[in-house]
Motif scaffolding. Structure first.
Motif, PDB file in Angstrom:
ATOM      1  N   THR A  82       0.818  -1.209   0.000  1.00 28.15           N
ATOM      2  CA  THR A  82       0.000   0.000   0.000  1.00 28.15           C
ATOM      3  C   THR A  82       0.855   1.265   0.000  1.00 28.15           C
ATOM      4  O   THR A  82       0.370   2.328  -0.360  1.00 28.15           O
ATOM      5  CB  THR A  82      -0.962   0.017   1.198  1.00 28.15           C
ATOM      6  N   MET A  86       0.226   5.246  -2.033  1.00 31.81           N
ATOM      7  CA  MET A  86       0.163   6.551  -1.368  1.00 31.81           C
ATOM      8  C   MET A  86       1.513   7.218  -1.220  1.00 31.81           C
ATOM      9  O   MET A  86       1.570   8.415  -0.976  1.00 31.81           O
ATOM     10  CB  MET A  86      -0.418   6.383   0.033  1.00 31.81           C
ATOM     11  N   GLN A  91       1.660   7.075   3.844  1.00 23.88           N
ATOM     12  CA  GLN A  91       1.174   5.818   4.430  1.00 23.88           C
ATOM     13  C   GLN A  91       1.529   5.734   5.916  1.00 23.88           C
ATOM     14  O   GLN A  91       0.696   5.354   6.729  1.00 23.88           O
ATOM     15  CB  GLN A  91       1.761   4.627   3.680  1.00 23.88           C
ATOM     16  N   ARG A  94      -0.733   7.979   7.836  1.00 28.42           N
ATOM     17  CA  ARG A  94      -2.074   7.408   7.956  1.00 28.42           C
ATOM     18  C   ARG A  94      -2.109   6.234   8.928  1.00 28.42           C
ATOM     19  O   ARG A  94      -3.103   6.021   9.603  1.00 28.42           O
ATOM     20  CB  ARG A  94      -2.590   6.960   6.596  1.00 28.42           C
ATOM     21  N   ASP A  97      -2.595   7.608  12.362  1.00 25.01           N
ATOM     22  CA  ASP A  97      -3.815   8.360  12.686  1.00 25.01           C
ATOM     23  C   ASP A  97      -4.456   7.770  13.930  1.00 25.01           C
ATOM     24  O   ASP A  97      -4.272   6.588  14.241  1.00 25.01           O
ATOM     25  CB  ASP A  97      -4.831   8.264  11.538  1.00 25.01           C
ATOM     26  N   ARG A 100      -6.412   4.576  13.376  1.00 26.62           N
ATOM     27  CA  ARG A 100      -5.694   3.368  12.958  1.00 26.62           C
ATOM     28  C   ARG A 100      -4.530   2.988  13.876  1.00 26.62           C
ATOM     29  O   ARG A 100      -3.949   1.929  13.720  1.00 26.62           O
ATOM     30  CB  ARG A 100      -5.135   3.570  11.552  1.00 26.62           C
ATOM     31  N   THR A 104      -2.674  -0.635  14.031  1.00 26.66           N
ATOM     32  CA  THR A 104      -1.303  -0.670  13.520  1.00 26.66           C
ATOM     33  C   THR A 104      -0.343  -1.194  14.580  1.00 26.66           C
ATOM     34  O   THR A 104       0.507  -2.047  14.297  1.00 26.66           O
ATOM     35  CB  THR A 104      -0.861   0.736  13.076  1.00 26.66           C
ATOM     36  N   TYR A 141      -7.335  -3.165  10.562  1.00 27.37           N
ATOM     37  CA  TYR A 141      -6.595  -2.056   9.960  1.00 27.37           C
ATOM     38  C   TYR A 141      -7.131  -1.774   8.552  1.00 27.37           C
ATOM     39  O   TYR A 141      -7.366  -0.618   8.193  1.00 27.37           O
ATOM     40  CB  TYR A 141      -5.103  -2.398   9.903  1.00 27.37           C
ATOM     41  N   GLY A 142      -7.324  -2.813   7.776  1.00 29.25           N
ATOM     42  CA  GLY A 142      -7.854  -2.649   6.418  1.00 29.25           C
ATOM     43  C   GLY A 142      -9.251  -2.050   6.402  1.00 29.25           C
ATOM     44  O   GLY A 142      -9.592  -1.225   5.551  1.00 29.25           O
ATOM     45  N   SER A 144     -10.391   0.057   8.385  1.00 26.00           N
ATOM     46  CA  SER A 144     -10.360   1.470   8.755  1.00 26.00           C
ATOM     47  C   SER A 144     -10.334   2.385   7.532  1.00 26.00           C
ATOM     48  O   SER A 144     -10.629   3.569   7.637  1.00 26.00           O
ATOM     49  CB  SER A 144      -9.161   1.760   9.652  1.00 26.00           C
ATOM     50  N   TYR A 145      -9.986   1.858   6.366  1.00 24.35           N
ATOM     51  CA  TYR A 145      -9.953   2.664   5.150  1.00 24.35           C
ATOM     52  C   TYR A 145     -11.308   2.717   4.450  1.00 24.35           C
ATOM     53  O   TYR A 145     -11.492   3.484   3.519  1.00 24.35           O
ATOM     54  CB  TYR A 145      -8.892   2.127   4.176  1.00 24.35           C
ATOM     55  N   ILE A 146     -12.259   1.890   4.876  1.00 26.70           N
ATOM     56  CA  ILE A 146     -13.595   1.872   4.286  1.00 26.70           C
ATOM     57  C   ILE A 146     -14.532   2.600   5.246  1.00 26.70           C
ATOM     58  O   ILE A 146     -14.661   2.191   6.401  1.00 26.70           O
ATOM     59  CB  ILE A 146     -14.072   0.420   4.051  1.00 26.70           C
TER      60      ILE A 146
END
Length: 177
Positions: A82, A86, A91, A94, A97, A100, A104, A141-142, A144-146
Motif C-alpha cells: 500500500t 500513497m 502511508q 495514515r 492516525d 488506525r 497498527t 486495519y484494512g 479502517s480505510y472503508i
C-alpha cells in the motif's frame, strides 16, 4: 548549486524547513503506472507467501516454522504494497492516525512477537495464536480505510452475540423445565 538557486529564486527560508524524509520523498516520486505495478507486485508476493505458508503447514517437523515465516512475510509484503499507492511518508502518517494507531500497533507487535515466539522462545502454540491476532489486526486495519466498515462489523458481531445469548438462555430454560 541548489542553495544558490533557492536564494536567487527567493526560496531560501523554505528549504530549511524541509526535513530529510520530505526531501527523499520528493526525490523519489514514482509515476502512477509504476506505483500500480509496484503495488500489484508486492501484493502478489504477499498473497503468494501467505498461501505458500498455509501449504507448508502439512510438511512434517518444519511445517509450522515455514508457515509462520511465510505468513508473517506475506502480511508484511501486503502492508508494504500500500505504500506504493500513497507513498511511504503518507502511508506512515495514515498508519499513525488516531483511528488506525491501535490496529497498527497491534499488527506490528504481533508480527514481531510471532517471529520471536517461533524462533527465539520456540513456543509454537503462542506463535499460532499470534498469527491469528495478526490476521484480525490486519483485517481491522484494512477496514479502517472503508467508511463505516468498522461500525458495520461491530454491529454484526453484536447481533450475532445477542442471538447466541438468546439461544443459550433458551436452551438453559428448556433444560431446567
Amino acid at each position: 548549486m541548489d542553495k544558490l538557486r533557492s536564494v536567487l529564486g527567493g526560496r531560501d527560508g523554505q528549504s530549511d524547513n524541509r526535513n530529510i524524509i520530505e526531501a527523499a520523498n520528493e526525490a523519489s516520486t514514482l509515476g502512477w503506472g509504476t506505483r500500480v505495478k509496484g503495488f500489484i507486485a508486492c501484493m502478489v508476493v504477499g498473497v503468494g507467501c501467505t498461501i505458500l505458508g498455509v501449504g507448508c503447514l502439512f510438511i512434517p517437523k518444519l511445517g509450522i516454522i515455514l508457515f509462520i515465516v511465510f505468513y508473517t512475510f506475506g502480511n508484511l509484503c501486503s502492508l508494504i504494497s500500500t505504500m506504493f499507492l500513497m507513498g511511504p511518508l503518507k502511508q506512515l502518517k495514515r498508519m499513525c492516525d488516531k483511528t488506525r494507531f491501535f490496529a497498527t500497533a497491534v499488527m506490528i507487535t504481533c508480527l514481531v512477537l510471532t517471529l520471536c515466539a517461533a524462533f527465539w522462545w520456540k513456543i509454537f502454540i503462542l506463535a499460532l495464536f499470534l498469527v491469528i491476532l495478526q490476521s484480525i489486526a490486519f483485517a481491522w486495519y484494512g477496514l479502517s480505510y472503508i467508511p463505516f466498515a468498522r461500525d458495520a462489523v461491530l454491529k454484526f458481531l453484536s447481533m450475532i452475540g445477542s442471538m447466541f445469548c438468546k439461544a443459550c438462555k433458551k436452551s438453559v430454560s428448556t433444560d431446567a423445565g
